[in-house]
Design an enzyme around this catalytic site. Structure first.
Site, short mmCIF file in Angstrom:
data_model
loop_
_atom_site.label_atom_id
_atom_site.label_comp_id
_atom_site.label_asym_id
_atom_site.label_seq_id
_atom_site.Cartn_x
_atom_site.Cartn_y
_atom_site.Cartn_z
CB CYS A 41 65.75 52.14 34.94
SG CYS A 41 66.22 53.86 34.83
CG HIS A 55 62.57 52.95 38.60
ND1 HIS A 55 63.44 51.89 38.81
CD2 HIS A 55 63.34 53.98 38.18
CE1 HIS A 55 64.68 52.28 38.53
NE2 HIS A 55 64.65 53.54 38.14
CD GLU A 77 61.14 49.46 40.35
OE1 GLU A 77 60.58 49.43 39.24
OE2 GLU A 77 62.32 49.85 40.51
N1 GLN Z 1 72.28 54.67 35.37
C1 GLN Z 1 71.20 54.89 34.48
C2 GLN Z 1 70.91 56.37 34.30
O1 GLN Z 1 71.27 57.18 35.10
C3 GLN Z 1 69.95 54.16 34.92
C4 GLN Z 1 69.41 54.60 36.24
C5 GLN Z 1 68.44 53.63 36.83
O2 GLN Z 1 68.47 52.44 36.51
N2 GLN Z 1 67.59 54.10 37.71
O3 GLN Z 1 70.32 56.76 33.33
#
Ligand code: GLN
Length: 541
Positions: A379, A513, A515
């Site tokens: 992410c 994600h 995980e």
């Molecule tokens: N801050 C980034 C976004 O909002 C990534 C978010 C995250 O890593 N879950 O897009």
């Protein structure tokens, strides 16, 4: 009809109520029952989505896009049952429901009160959609005696009464501390906690007693006597070297057997082969790899709960122990990254928010890319990898994310529209903070022949998201020319989901994600493959 098991806690928080619930769920499942787990959180936030990881640890996201308590992660990891929006509720959401019903005139002019209106809403939530399960395990957050918790305790008390003793069981988790100076285990906190519970009308059936020391028979009898439970229902829960030992330890201490006895069920013993094999892998690894996790919330280990579990699962799959070096990315703002990364076998940049520490993360990506150390970006970690490649490979000076201002080259930017199935979803920069992200499961199409397609062994995947910003498609061609290629797209081809570098032992960044979907008995392919690459790397350094 489902039988209900309520799990409450007393004495202090952080005793592992979520884990105990998850382990009990796993044990009932290992006896062939169908289970579902739910969590009631007495705090006033509508969901934990707007809470800082420093406050609340990780926000666990479900397939249906709910931002939930991290205990739901334990539930999924231990039972493999996917949880949903309907498995976690907070006092905030309950009150929101009651108040909007009141505004619509739904209470027909009656005075709206905690009892019965709030308690009814809680009961409705608990009982919804439970028709097809044998056992619903319902954990109440916080500890008995908390003011916010009272409506929840009242609601489960009422349910106990309405459904009858043969359909409900109350489990209470307490602490039996050891007092060094007296050289004794103390049962008084447990007695007080149970007294508090009984004062609000709940008689626990089973006590799970956390302790650093074995609880002798005499002490168990004493607890039983004072707390009005049978002695065999005082279950010692001693500290364990791995959480995955919990199912078999709790079983040997009689936990699931006594819970079933409350319902008058005498079932054949559980099949614990799965858990024994996981524990034996964890306890007898053939080697060790070091993975550096470059994050921002590293003081609070719960912030990366699913991540550390997924890495551990990757270790199980490769029969190695995964040692995690938790490194605060801000360190790289001051020092040369090499000192900290020289001896690691893999570098992982996890999800995150906000500007602080980003330059350090970008430096860590650069180290991984240039020194050919396996790199996994998740992410925000993908965002950092894209910014690094844009600046250092494509020569786009001032490349950045619009999350942190207005960079000259917005390689990561806010997309205001995207497709979910046939529906177009929109996002508005000035909207509410809660629930404005791309949340939950989205499918992605992987490029045949790419590294990720090989890792997954398929070209169609579905993974969970939680972010506002996306890789800007306006730059992907330029990045590809310099080696960072999109290898997974949203099915409409509009949003990059995965990027990778071919000329590198293992360099993958994902927008989602992974995980969240890893299980000890089904490690996620990306984590299995990343740890395997780290094993290769460990043979080189
Ligand atoms: N801050 C980034 C976004 O909002 C990534 C978010 C995250 O890593 N879950 O897009």
């Amino acid at each position: 009809m489902a039988r209900l098991i309520f799990i409450t806690g007393g004495v202090v928080s952080s005793l592992g109520k979520g884990l105990a619930s998850a382990a009990l769920g796993a044990l009932l499942q290992a006896r062939g029952y169908k289970v579902r787990l739910r969590k009631l959180d007495p705090y006033l936030n509508v969901d934990p989505g707007t809470m800082s990881p420093f406050q609340h640890g990780e926000v666990y996201v479900t397939d249906d896009g709910a931002e939930t308590d991290l205990d739901l992660g334990h539930y999924e990891r231990f039972t493999g049952v996917s949880s949903a929006q309907s498995d976690n509720v907070t006092a905030g959401r309950i009150y929101q429901t009651v108040i909007s019903r009141e505004r619509r005139g739904g209470y027909l002019g009656r005075t709206v009160q905690v009892i019965p209106h709030v308690t009814d809403a809680i009961k409705e939530f608990v009982m919804a959609d439970t028709g097809d399960v044998d056992f619903l395990l319902c954990e109440i957050g916080g500890t008995v005696g908390d003011i916010e918790g009272l409506p929840f305790f009242e609601a489960i008390r009422q349910l106990g009464n309405e459904l009858g003793r043969d359909r409900t069981c109350f489990v209470h988790l307490t602490l039996v501390p050891y007092i060094e100076t007296a050289g004794e285990l103390k049962t008084k906190p447990t007695q007080h906690s149970v007294r508090e519970l009984r004062a609000i009308g709940i008689q626990p059936d089973v006590l799970l007693c956390r302790s650093h020391h074995a609880i002798p028979e005499d002490e168990r009898r004493k607890i039983a006597l004072f707390c009005n439970v049978r002695p065999e229902c005082v279950i010692p829960a001693l500290d364990l070297s791995t959480i995955y030992e919990a199912p078999s330890h709790y079983h040997h201490a009689g936990f699931d057997t006594q819970v079933l006895r409350v319902f008058g069920i005498d079932a054949p013993p559980p099949d614990l082969t799965r858990w024994d094999s996981i524990v034996s892998h964890l306890k007898n690894p053939e080697g060790e790899v070091r993975i550096a996790v470059i994050g921002k919330y590293i003081q609070v280990k719960d912030s990366y709960k699913s991540l550390s579990e997924a890495l551990t699962h990757g270790g199980i799959a490769n029969n190695v122990r995964v040692h995690m070096d938790w490194i605060d990315s801000e360190i790289f703002d001051r020092d040369d990254a090499a000192v900290y990364l020289e001896n690691v076998h893999g570098i992982l940049v996890p999800g995150g928010f906000g500007e602080r520490g980003t330059e350090g993360k970008i430096r860590a990506v650069q180290f991984a890319r240039e020194r050919k150390v396996p790199f996994f970006g998740i992410c925000y970690g993908l965002h950092m990898a894209v910014i690094e490649a844009a600046r250092n490979l494509a020569g786009l000076e001032g490349a950045g994310t619009t999350e942190n201002g207005s960079p000259r080259h917005p390689v990561i930017a806010l997309m205001t529209e995207w497709a979910k199935g046939n529906q177009v979803e929109t996002r508005d920069e000035s909207g509410d903070m809660g629930g404005t992200m791309r949340l939950g499961a989205y499918p992605a199409a992987l490029t045949p022949g790419s590294h990720v397609a090989e890792v997954y062994g398929t070209t169609e995947i579905s993974e969970r998201h939680r972010h506002r910003y996306e890789v800007n498609v306006g730059y992907t061609r330029q990045l590809a020319e310099h080696g960072l290629v999109v290898s997974g797209w949203s099915p409409d081809g509009r949003l990059p989901e995965i990027m990778e570098i071919a000329d590198h032992p293992w360099f993958i960044g994902v927008q989602f994600h992974p995980e969240l979907k890893s299980r000890p008995f089904a490690p996620h392919p990306l984590f299995t493959s990343f740890v395997a690459a780290a094993v290769q790397q460990s043979r080189l350094v």
